[in-house]
Design a protein around this motif. Structure first.
Motif, PDB file in Angstrom:
ATOM      1  N   LEU A 103     -24.732  -0.476 -21.586  1.00 16.66           N
ATOM      2  CA  LEU A 103     -25.277  -1.808 -21.312  1.00 16.66           C
ATOM      3  C   LEU A 103     -26.788  -1.840 -21.486  1.00 16.66           C
ATOM      4  CD1 LEU A 103     -23.268  -3.115 -18.210  1.00 16.66           C
ATOM      5  CD2 LEU A 103     -23.417  -4.180 -20.473  1.00 16.66           C
ATOM      6  N   THR A 126     -29.551  -5.724 -17.633  1.00 20.84           N
ATOM      7  CA  THR A 126     -28.348  -4.964 -17.289  1.00 20.84           C
ATOM      8  C   THR A 126     -27.917  -5.231 -15.854  1.00 20.84           C
ATOM      9  OG1 THR A 126     -28.895  -3.254 -18.901  1.00 20.84           O
ATOM     10  CG2 THR A 126     -27.366  -2.639 -17.144  1.00 20.84           C
ATOM     11  N   SER A 143     -28.690  -4.015 -24.107  1.00 19.72           N
ATOM     12  CA  SER A 143     -29.699  -4.951 -23.607  1.00 19.72           C
ATOM     13  C   SER A 143     -31.025  -4.736 -24.321  1.00 19.72           C
ATOM     14  CB  SER A 143     -29.890  -4.766 -22.093  1.00 19.72           C
ATOM     15  OG  SER A 143     -28.720  -5.097 -21.390  1.00 19.72           O
TER      16      SER A 143
END
Length: 148
Positions: A102, A78, A106
């Motif tokens: 995110l 991230t 991820s």
């Protein structure tokens, strides 16, 4: 052996923080008119997923707990997306998403790659769920290709 594992775990944590902090410190000084931020492409995400999947696998083999290993890898991934790509993903056509989204994305990318790279390091229940998702995605792509 415990001292070795604790030492290795400490080194992994130190590397994680350096990976996060180094781009953050250098990003403001290195951004110029020539270094335009570009959205992370699908190939960028695949590469990052593979890199941090390997990172995750190494951490797991060093006896780092699953949740800790995935958290470290996802936070590092991230940080790269935020620092190198401004947190933007090509697949989202410039739509901004939150750092939490995110990190979740991820984590998913890393776990999916880890299931293929080091399945013995992923809890069985999670591995089964990911493999099912991969199969469903493959079927969906196959059906889409038949339509075209």
């Amino acid at each position: 052996m415990d001292k070795f594992i604790k030492s290795l775990t400490g080194k992994i944590l130190a590397i994680s923080f350096l990976t996060i902090l180094t781009p953050a410190v250098t990003s403001t000084s290195s951004l110029s008119k020539e270094n335009k931020i570009v959205d992370a492409s699908r190939s960028d995400m695949l590469l990052y997923g593979q890199i941090f999947s390997n990172y995750f696998c190494i951490a797991r083999r060093s006896k780092v707990k699953f949740d800790d290993a995935i958290s470290l890898a996802a936070n590092n991934l991230t940080a790269i997306i935020i620092n190198k790509h401004g947190g933007l993903l090509e697949e989202l056509d410039g739509k901004a998403i939150t750092p939490k989204q995110l990190i979740n994305g991820s984590s998913n990318v890393i776990v999916e790659s880890a299931v293929l790279t080091c399945p013995d390091q992923v809890p069985e229940k999670i591995e089964r769920k990911v493999r099912k998702t991969i199969e469903q995605r493959a079927k969906s792509i196959e059906q889409e290709n038949k339509k075209n």
